[in-house]
Write a protein that holds these residues in place. Structure first.
Motif, PDB file in Angstrom:
ATOM      1  N   HIS A 251      44.257  45.859  32.279  1.00 36.01           N
ATOM      2  CA  HIS A 251      43.517  45.682  31.295  1.00 36.01           C
ATOM      3  C   HIS A 251      41.935  45.704  31.574  1.00 36.01           C
ATOM      4  O   HIS A 251      41.166  46.103  30.833  1.00 36.01           O
ATOM      5  CB  HIS A 251      43.708  44.311  30.558  1.00 36.01           C
ATOM      6  CG  HIS A 251      45.064  44.587  29.799  1.00 36.01           C
ATOM      7  ND1 HIS A 251      45.287  44.532  28.162  1.00 36.01           N
ATOM      8  CD2 HIS A 251      46.273  44.171  30.280  1.00 36.01           C
ATOM      9  CE1 HIS A 251      46.556  44.361  27.943  1.00 36.01           C
ATOM     10  NE2 HIS A 251      47.133  44.527  28.879  1.00 36.01           N
ATOM     11  N   LYS A 252      41.727  45.442  32.770  1.00 35.99           N
ATOM     12  CA  LYS A 252      40.386  45.230  33.236  1.00 35.99           C
ATOM     13  C   LYS A 252      39.950  46.588  33.657  1.00 35.99           C
ATOM     14  O   LYS A 252      38.496  46.576  33.597  1.00 35.99           O
ATOM     15  CB  LYS A 252      40.364  44.141  34.281  1.00 35.99           C
ATOM     16  CG  LYS A 252      40.394  42.648  33.756  1.00 35.99           C
ATOM     17  CD  LYS A 252      40.238  41.532  34.990  1.00 35.99           C
ATOM     18  CE  LYS A 252      38.794  41.515  34.953  1.00 35.99           C
ATOM     19  NZ  LYS A 252      38.506  40.167  35.149  1.00 35.99           N
TER      20      LYS A 252
ATOM     21  N   ALA B  85      43.196  39.155  39.329  1.00 32.83           N
ATOM     22  CA  ALA B  85      43.150  40.700  38.922  1.00 32.83           C
ATOM     23  C   ALA B  85      42.103  41.082  39.749  1.00 32.83           C
ATOM     24  O   ALA B  85      41.884  42.381  40.156  1.00 32.83           O
ATOM     25  CB  ALA B  85      42.844  40.757  37.665  1.00 32.83           C
ATOM     26  N   ASP B  86      40.965  40.776  39.628  1.00 32.54           N
ATOM     27  CA  ASP B  86      39.567  41.125  40.244  1.00 32.54           C
ATOM     28  C   ASP B  86      39.999  41.237  41.684  1.00 32.54           C
ATOM     29  O   ASP B  86      39.264  42.368  42.320  1.00 32.54           O
ATOM     30  CB  ASP B  86      38.355  40.161  40.372  1.00 32.54           C
ATOM     31  CG  ASP B  86      37.869  40.184  38.501  1.00 32.54           C
ATOM     32  OD1 ASP B  86      38.305  40.839  37.895  1.00 32.54           O
ATOM     33  OD2 ASP B  86      37.323  39.190  38.319  1.00 32.54           O
TER      34      ASP B  86
ATOM     35  N   ASP C 254      42.238  36.118  35.963  1.00 34.77           N
ATOM     36  CA  ASP C 254      41.229  37.158  35.934  1.00 34.77           C
ATOM     37  C   ASP C 254      40.735  37.125  37.537  1.00 34.77           C
ATOM     38  O   ASP C 254      40.388  38.133  37.919  1.00 34.77           O
ATOM     39  CB  ASP C 254      39.785  36.799  35.003  1.00 34.77           C
ATOM     40  CG  ASP C 254      40.006  36.710  33.822  1.00 34.77           C
ATOM     41  OD1 ASP C 254      40.964  38.123  33.402  1.00 34.77           O
ATOM     42  OD2 ASP C 254      39.751  36.292  32.934  1.00 34.77           O
ATOM     43  N   ALA C 255      40.521  36.227  38.266  1.00 35.41           N
ATOM     44  CA  ALA C 255      40.135  36.125  39.712  1.00 35.41           C
ATOM     45  C   ALA C 255      41.223  36.938  40.617  1.00 35.41           C
ATOM     46  O   ALA C 255      40.820  37.630  41.467  1.00 35.41           O
ATOM     47  CB  ALA C 255      40.007  34.693  40.364  1.00 35.41           C
TER      48      ALA C 255
ATOM     49  N   SER D 261      42.983  31.616  39.004  1.00 37.27           N
ATOM     50  CA  SER D 261      43.104  32.471  37.561  1.00 37.27           C
ATOM     51  C   SER D 261      43.445  33.700  37.637  1.00 37.27           C
ATOM     52  O   SER D 261      43.381  34.274  38.460  1.00 37.27           O
ATOM     53  CB  SER D 261      41.524  32.282  36.982  1.00 37.27           C
ATOM     54  OG  SER D 261      40.713  33.153  37.382  1.00 37.27           O
TER      55      SER D 261
ATOM     56  N   ARG E  23      46.990  42.086  33.989  1.00 35.26           N
ATOM     57  CA  ARG E  23      45.865  41.781  33.820  1.00 35.26           C
ATOM     58  C   ARG E  23      44.870  42.716  34.359  1.00 35.26           C
ATOM     59  O   ARG E  23      43.527  43.091  33.742  1.00 35.26           O
ATOM     60  CB  ARG E  23      45.441  40.303  34.130  1.00 35.26           C
ATOM     61  CG  ARG E  23      43.959  39.738  34.232  1.00 35.26           C
ATOM     62  CD  ARG E  23      43.581  39.605  32.566  1.00 35.26           C
ATOM     63  NE  ARG E  23      44.571  38.737  31.820  1.00 35.26           N
ATOM     64  CZ  ARG E  23      44.429  37.420  31.561  1.00 35.26           C
ATOM     65  NH1 ARG E  23      43.068  37.037  31.875  1.00 35.26           N
ATOM     66  NH2 ARG E  23      45.122  36.733  30.922  1.00 35.26           N
ATOM     67  N   SER E  24      44.982  43.163  35.491  1.00 37.32           N
ATOM     68  CA  SER E  24      44.540  44.201  36.275  1.00 37.32           C
ATOM     69  C   SER E  24      44.401  45.548  35.568  1.00 37.32           C
ATOM     70  O   SER E  24      43.144  46.281  35.463  1.00 37.32           O
ATOM     71  CB  SER E  24      44.558  44.278  37.864  1.00 37.32           C
ATOM     72  OG  SER E  24      45.897  45.060  37.856  1.00 37.32           O
TER      73      SER E  24
END
Length: 70
Positions: free
Chosen positions: A53-54, A21-22, A18-19, A16, A50-51
């Protein structure tokens, strides 16, 4: 510093955005980066976006090379 994303061809890993980017955020924090540039190619461009944005702390610039258009 070039990195290979964790899910690059490995079964059972989280693909994903999100993963991924984390992982990018965690790497920057683990290295203590305070002013850095992320250059992402193709899917890496989407992960870089994405990173930001996080958590954009310390990120100076994001360069997106041939990002997917979907």
């Amino acid at each position: 510093l070039g990195i290979i994303l964790q899910a690059n061809g490995v079964e059972g890993m989280d693909y994903s955005l999100d993963a991924q980017a984390d992982d990018l955020i965690a790497l920057a924090q683990a290295l203590g980066l305070k002013d850095y540039i992320v250059v992402g190619h193709s899917m890496g461009a989407r992960i870089g976006l994405r990173s930001t944005h996080k958590n954009s702390y310390g990120l100076n610039r994001l360069v997106m090379v041939e990002p997917p258009v979907s």
